[in-house]
Enzyme design. Structure first.
Site, PDB file in Angstrom:
ATOM      1  N   ARG A   1     -32.622  20.076 -10.176  1.00  0.00           N
ATOM      2  CA  ARG A   1     -33.373  19.935 -11.425  1.00  0.00           C
ATOM      3  C   ARG A   1     -32.563  19.375 -12.573  1.00  0.00           C
ATOM      4  O   ARG A   1     -33.109  18.986 -13.589  1.00  0.00           O
ATOM      5  CB  ARG A   1     -33.911  21.316 -11.831  1.00  0.00           C
ATOM      6  CG  ARG A   1     -34.873  21.893 -10.829  1.00  0.00           C
ATOM      7  CD  ARG A   1     -34.948  23.394 -10.936  1.00  0.00           C
ATOM      8  NE  ARG A   1     -33.721  24.019 -10.437  1.00  0.00           N
ATOM      9  CZ  ARG A   1     -33.472  25.318 -10.428  1.00  0.00           C
ATOM     10  NH1 ARG A   1     -34.363  26.140 -10.913  1.00  0.00           N
ATOM     11  NH2 ARG A   1     -32.341  25.796  -9.943  1.00  0.00           N
TER      12      ARG A   1
ATOM     13  N   LEU B   1     -21.563  14.148 -14.338  1.00  0.00           N
ATOM     14  CA  LEU B   1     -20.632  14.314 -13.214  1.00  0.00           C
ATOM     15  C   LEU B   1     -20.600  15.757 -12.709  1.00  0.00           C
ATOM     16  O   LEU B   1     -20.516  15.989 -11.502  1.00  0.00           O
ATOM     17  CB  LEU B   1     -19.232  13.836 -13.636  1.00  0.00           C
ATOM     18  CG  LEU B   1     -18.146  13.919 -12.571  1.00  0.00           C
ATOM     19  CD1 LEU B   1     -18.495  13.092 -11.333  1.00  0.00           C
ATOM     20  CD2 LEU B   1     -16.806  13.453 -13.153  1.00  0.00           C
TER      21      LEU B   1
ATOM     22  N   ARG C   1     -52.920   7.172  -1.332  1.00  0.00           N
ATOM     23  CA  ARG C   1     -51.528   7.451  -0.959  1.00  0.00           C
ATOM     24  C   ARG C   1     -51.365   8.763  -0.201  1.00  0.00           C
ATOM     25  O   ARG C   1     -50.363   8.961   0.485  1.00  0.00           O
ATOM     26  CB  ARG C   1     -50.628   7.467  -2.197  1.00  0.00           C
ATOM     27  CG  ARG C   1     -50.993   8.574  -3.173  1.00  0.00           C
ATOM     28  CD  ARG C   1     -50.075   8.586  -4.355  1.00  0.00           C
ATOM     29  NE  ARG C   1     -50.578   9.437  -5.418  1.00  0.00           N
ATOM     30  CZ  ARG C   1     -49.881   9.723  -6.499  1.00  0.00           C
ATOM     31  NH1 ARG C   1     -48.678   9.232  -6.670  1.00  0.00           N
ATOM     32  NH2 ARG C   1     -50.389  10.498  -7.429  1.00  0.00           N
TER      33      ARG C   1
ATOM     34  N   ARG D   1     -25.061  18.626  -0.642  1.00  0.00           N
ATOM     35  CA  ARG D   1     -25.685  17.594   0.199  1.00  0.00           C
ATOM     36  C   ARG D   1     -24.696  16.733   0.970  1.00  0.00           C
ATOM     37  O   ARG D   1     -25.122  16.002   1.874  1.00  0.00           O
ATOM     38  CB  ARG D   1     -26.594  16.711  -0.665  1.00  0.00           C
ATOM     39  CG  ARG D   1     -27.674  17.480  -1.414  1.00  0.00           C
ATOM     40  CD  ARG D   1     -28.547  18.311  -0.495  1.00  0.00           C
ATOM     41  NE  ARG D   1     -29.605  19.005  -1.237  1.00  0.00           N
ATOM     42  CZ  ARG D   1     -30.550  19.739  -0.678  1.00  0.00           C
ATOM     43  NH1 ARG D   1     -30.581  19.925   0.622  1.00  0.00           N
ATOM     44  NH2 ARG D   1     -31.464  20.347  -1.414  1.00  0.00           N
TER      45      ARG D   1
ATOM     46  N   HIS E   1     -22.104  19.108  -8.090  1.00  0.00           N
ATOM     47  CA  HIS E   1     -22.836  20.251  -7.526  1.00  0.00           C
ATOM     48  C   HIS E   1     -23.786  19.748  -6.429  1.00  0.00           C
ATOM     49  O   HIS E   1     -23.844  20.324  -5.331  1.00  0.00           O
ATOM     50  CB  HIS E   1     -23.613  20.964  -8.635  1.00  0.00           C
ATOM     51  CG  HIS E   1     -24.472  22.091  -8.144  1.00  0.00           C
ATOM     52  ND1 HIS E   1     -23.954  23.253  -7.606  1.00  0.00           N
ATOM     53  CD2 HIS E   1     -25.820  22.221  -8.070  1.00  0.00           C
ATOM     54  CE1 HIS E   1     -24.947  24.053  -7.237  1.00  0.00           C
ATOM     55  NE2 HIS E   1     -26.089  23.448  -7.501  1.00  0.00           N
TER      56      HIS E   1
ATOM     57  N   TYR F   1     -40.965   5.523  -8.630  1.00  0.00           N
ATOM     58  CA  TYR F   1     -41.925   4.431  -8.423  1.00  0.00           C
ATOM     59  C   TYR F   1     -43.325   5.046  -8.363  1.00  0.00           C
ATOM     60  O   TYR F   1     -43.536   6.038  -7.662  1.00  0.00           O
ATOM     61  CB  TYR F   1     -41.577   3.766  -7.092  1.00  0.00           C
ATOM     62  CG  TYR F   1     -42.385   2.558  -6.724  1.00  0.00           C
ATOM     63  CD1 TYR F   1     -42.006   1.287  -7.131  1.00  0.00           C
ATOM     64  CD2 TYR F   1     -43.519   2.682  -5.926  1.00  0.00           C
ATOM     65  CE1 TYR F   1     -42.737   0.175  -6.763  1.00  0.00           C
ATOM     66  CE2 TYR F   1     -44.256   1.572  -5.562  1.00  0.00           C
ATOM     67  CZ  TYR F   1     -43.855   0.322  -5.991  1.00  0.00           C
ATOM     68  OH  TYR F   1     -44.580  -0.777  -5.620  1.00  0.00           O
TER      69      TYR F   1
ATOM     70  N   ARG G   1     -49.436   5.712  -7.906  1.00  0.00           N
ATOM     71  CA  ARG G   1     -50.749   5.677  -8.568  1.00  0.00           C
ATOM     72  C   ARG G   1     -51.002   4.270  -9.063  1.00  0.00           C
ATOM     73  O   ARG G   1     -52.132   3.828  -9.195  1.00  0.00           O
ATOM     74  CB  ARG G   1     -50.755   6.588  -9.814  1.00  0.00           C
ATOM     75  CG  ARG G   1     -50.863   8.038  -9.535  1.00  0.00           C
ATOM     76  CD  ARG G   1     -51.026   8.794 -10.841  1.00  0.00           C
ATOM     77  NE  ARG G   1     -52.398   8.781 -11.312  1.00  0.00           N
ATOM     78  CZ  ARG G   1     -52.788   9.278 -12.475  1.00  0.00           C
ATOM     79  NH1 ARG G   1     -51.913   9.823 -13.296  1.00  0.00           N
ATOM     80  NH2 ARG G   1     -54.057   9.230 -12.828  1.00  0.00           N
TER      81      ARG G   1
HETATM   82  C1  LIG Z   1     -28.690  23.733   3.199  1.00  0.00           C
HETATM   83  C2  LIG Z   1     -29.834  23.957   2.238  1.00  0.00           C
HETATM   84  C3  LIG Z   1     -30.978  24.590   2.664  1.00  0.00           C
HETATM   85  C4  LIG Z   1     -32.046  24.800   1.768  1.00  0.00           C
HETATM   86  N1  LIG Z   1     -33.192  25.413   2.198  1.00  0.00           N
HETATM   87  C5  LIG Z   1     -34.231  25.601   1.341  1.00  0.00           C
HETATM   88  C6  LIG Z   1     -35.447  26.239   1.767  1.00  0.00           C
HETATM   89  O1  LIG Z   1     -35.576  26.643   2.908  1.00  0.00           O
HETATM   90  N2  LIG Z   1     -36.458  26.364   0.876  1.00  0.00           N
HETATM   91  C7  LIG Z   1     -36.342  25.958  -0.427  1.00  0.00           C
HETATM   92  O2  LIG Z   1     -37.278  26.100  -1.198  1.00  0.00           O
HETATM   93  N3  LIG Z   1     -35.205  25.351  -0.863  1.00  0.00           N
HETATM   94  C8  LIG Z   1     -34.158  25.170  -0.010  1.00  0.00           C
HETATM   95  N4  LIG Z   1     -33.019  24.547  -0.457  1.00  0.00           N
HETATM   96  C9  LIG Z   1     -32.953  24.096  -1.856  1.00  0.00           C
HETATM   97  C10 LIG Z   1     -32.085  25.050  -2.697  1.00  0.00           C
HETATM   98  O3  LIG Z   1     -32.637  26.357  -2.748  1.00  0.00           O
HETATM   99  C11 LIG Z   1     -31.973  24.494  -4.123  1.00  0.00           C
HETATM  100  O4  LIG Z   1     -33.264  24.433  -4.700  1.00  0.00           O
HETATM  101  C12 LIG Z   1     -31.362  23.113  -4.190  1.00  0.00           C
HETATM  102  O5  LIG Z   1     -30.214  23.047  -3.372  1.00  0.00           O
HETATM  103  C13 LIG Z   1     -30.997  22.771  -5.630  1.00  0.00           C
HETATM  104  O6  LIG Z   1     -29.896  23.575  -5.982  1.00  0.00           O
HETATM  105  P1  LIG Z   1     -29.685  24.061  -7.463  1.00  0.00           P
HETATM  106  O7  LIG Z   1     -30.854  24.848  -7.951  1.00  0.00           O
HETATM  107  O8  LIG Z   1     -28.358  24.767  -7.491  1.00  0.00           O
HETATM  108  O9  LIG Z   1     -29.543  22.655  -8.226  1.00  0.00           O
HETATM  109  P2  LIG Z   1     -30.044  22.224  -9.676  1.00  0.00           P
HETATM  110  O10 LIG Z   1     -31.506  22.362  -9.795  1.00  0.00           O
HETATM  111  O11 LIG Z   1     -29.429  20.880  -9.935  1.00  0.00           O
HETATM  112  O12 LIG Z   1     -29.388  23.256 -10.624  1.00  0.00           O
HETATM  113  C14 LIG Z   1     -27.961  23.289 -10.798  1.00  0.00           C
HETATM  114  C15 LIG Z   1     -27.620  24.654 -11.347  1.00  0.00           C
HETATM  115  O13 LIG Z   1     -28.213  24.779 -12.642  1.00  0.00           O
HETATM  116  C16 LIG Z   1     -28.690  26.110 -12.819  1.00  0.00           C
HETATM  117  N5  LIG Z   1     -30.140  26.065 -13.030  1.00  0.00           N
HETATM  118  C17 LIG Z   1     -30.948  24.964 -12.991  1.00  0.00           C
HETATM  119  N6  LIG Z   1     -32.202  25.293 -13.300  1.00  0.00           N
HETATM  120  C18 LIG Z   1     -32.211  26.612 -13.509  1.00  0.00           C
HETATM  121  C19 LIG Z   1     -33.218  27.558 -13.840  1.00  0.00           C
HETATM  122  N7  LIG Z   1     -34.466  27.201 -14.047  1.00  0.00           N
HETATM  123  N8  LIG Z   1     -32.858  28.843 -13.957  1.00  0.00           N
HETATM  124  C20 LIG Z   1     -31.591  29.241 -13.765  1.00  0.00           C
HETATM  125  N9  LIG Z   1     -30.582  28.406 -13.462  1.00  0.00           N
HETATM  126  C21 LIG Z   1     -30.894  27.114 -13.340  1.00  0.00           C
HETATM  127  C22 LIG Z   1     -28.311  26.877 -11.555  1.00  0.00           C
HETATM  128  O14 LIG Z   1     -27.042  27.479 -11.744  1.00  0.00           O
HETATM  129  C23 LIG Z   1     -28.181  25.817 -10.522  1.00  0.00           C
HETATM  130  O15 LIG Z   1     -27.323  26.159  -9.439  1.00  0.00           O
HETATM  131  C24 LIG Z   1     -31.940  24.352   0.419  1.00  0.00           C
HETATM  132  C25 LIG Z   1     -30.770  23.707  -0.002  1.00  0.00           C
HETATM  133  C26 LIG Z   1     -29.727  23.498   0.892  1.00  0.00           C
HETATM  134  C27 LIG Z   1     -28.495  22.779   0.411  1.00  0.00           C
END
Ligand SMILES: Cc1cc2nc3c(=O)[nH]c(=O)nc-3n(C[C@H](O)[C@H](O)[C@H](O)COP(=O)(O)OP(=O)(O)OC[C@H]3O[C@@H](n4cnc5c(N)ncnc54)[C@H](O)[C@@H]3O)c2cc1C
Length: 315
Positions: free
Chosen positions: A114, A221, A204, A231, A226, A121, A124
């Protein structure tokens, strides 16, 4: 990766243009700028713009007035220290913007990150290209027996051929129906003047998830690293990991000191739980510790053994 002559010309023109600037630039990334790096069968990733360099990380950490005159080794040492101690905000001073062409099912994983700015792209507004991802034979694998989110052995022979045929046929048929419902051909001309054609935003929904989409994706960065720590990890699905690998190449060109620190302290590092550290300490003291004596669950023990490369582990 298929680009039209017009797209190739746009990229060539963008690469030929020059702009005078007082901002620091990075020669190695300038060299890559705008050029599509091929990923998967029709995808790509290219750097559109960036801000900052290794010096910007150091500058922000020191809150200095200029670029400073420290030696490269001192700057690298500081960047390593910041990475090691998760002092992350200096890394947020660098930004990068990518143009990515990727299958929709990969985009669904990617969009979960996020902390980026995205513009996709619009299907719609425009008609998506007839381009589907079909895995190379060596990536056509069975479901893993041990990991529900993983792959097992590669499919072979007639089973592999049948799977590829099904993927190709289903995607092609869905795309044909998409154009049929739109009542448009790929040049956007009506197929049948007597029909109104379904709206693009509705038609679509018939497309398969291996259809390619495109977006501009901009992040800083810190958040990029992260993303890459999750990934570019061997546990990530191959189809997103290849994009992460291409991004890693751009990071190496852009901020070489931060890249090295990232490999050392994040990507190549392992995290041990308190229980794992206790088990390791007992082992280092000469005790024979197995899973039963360690206090770790079977799954934790497997991860622990794999991360340390203990005999019998698959890591
Ligand atoms: C191997 C693997 C398996 C996965 N399997 C699943 C699955 O089965 N089902 C599923 O739904 N997802 C799955 N995911 C997705 C995972 O749960 C995360 O949604 C995704 O990796 C994004 O990570 P993130 O939230 O840390 O990243 P970002 O959204 O970039 O956020 C980075 C950091 O910012 C902070 N942050 C951002 N937004 C918020 C917020 N609103 N509140 C609090 N802190 C915030 C957190 O510290 C977060 O770690 C998987 C991911 C991986 C890598």
């Amino acid at each position: 990766m298929r680009l039209t002559a017009e797209q190739d010309a746009d990229i060539a023109a963008a690469r030929a243009a020059r702009a005078e600037t007082r901002r620091p630039t990075v020669a190695a990334l300038e060299e890559l700028l705008f050029t599509p790096l091929p990923v998967l069968d029709h995808g790509f990733l290219r750097v559109i713009d960036y801000m900052g360099d290794d010096g910007a990380i150091v500058q922000a950490a020191r809150v200095s007035y200029g670029r400073g005159t420290r030696r490269v080794s001192e700057d690298s040492g500081l960047i390593s220290y910041l990475m090691r101690h998760r002092h992350s905000t200096p890394f947020e001073m660098c930004e990068i913007k990518y143009h990515v062409k990727l299958p929709i099912f990969v985009a669904r994983q990617w969009i979960r990150h996020r902390t980026a700015n995205v513009n996709e792209y619009s299907a719609r507004y425009s008609i998506l290209d007839r381009e589907f991802y079909l895995p190379a034979p060596e990536h056509l694998a069975a479901q893993s027996a041990t990991n529900r989110q993983g792959r097992g052995a590669v499919l072979e022979g007639t089973e592999a051929a049948r799977v590829l045929d099904l993927l190709r046929e289903d995607a092609t048929r869905s795309y044909d129906h998409y154009l049929d419902m739109l009542n448009e051909d790929t040049a956007e001309a009506p197929r049948d003047p007597a029909r109104a054609g379904l709206a693009r935003e509705l038609a679509r929904m018939n497309l398969t998830l291996n259809t390619y989409t495109q977006w501009y994706w901009k992040t800083d960065l810190h958040n990029l690293l992260h993303f890459l720590s999750l990934r570019a990890d061997p546990h990530a699905q191959h189809e997103i990991r290849v994009y992460a690998d291409a991004m890693l190449e751009t990071v190496r060109a852009w901020v070489p000191a931060a890249y090295q620190a990232f490999l050392e302290y994040r990507l190549g590092a392992v995290t041990l739980s308190a229980g794992m550290v206790a088990a390791l300490r007992r082992m280092l003291a000469g005790e024979t510790v197995g899973q039963a004596e360690s206090g770790l669950t079977k799954r934790e023990w497997t991860e622990f053994a794999a991360s340390l490369g203990l005999p019998g582990s698959s890591g």
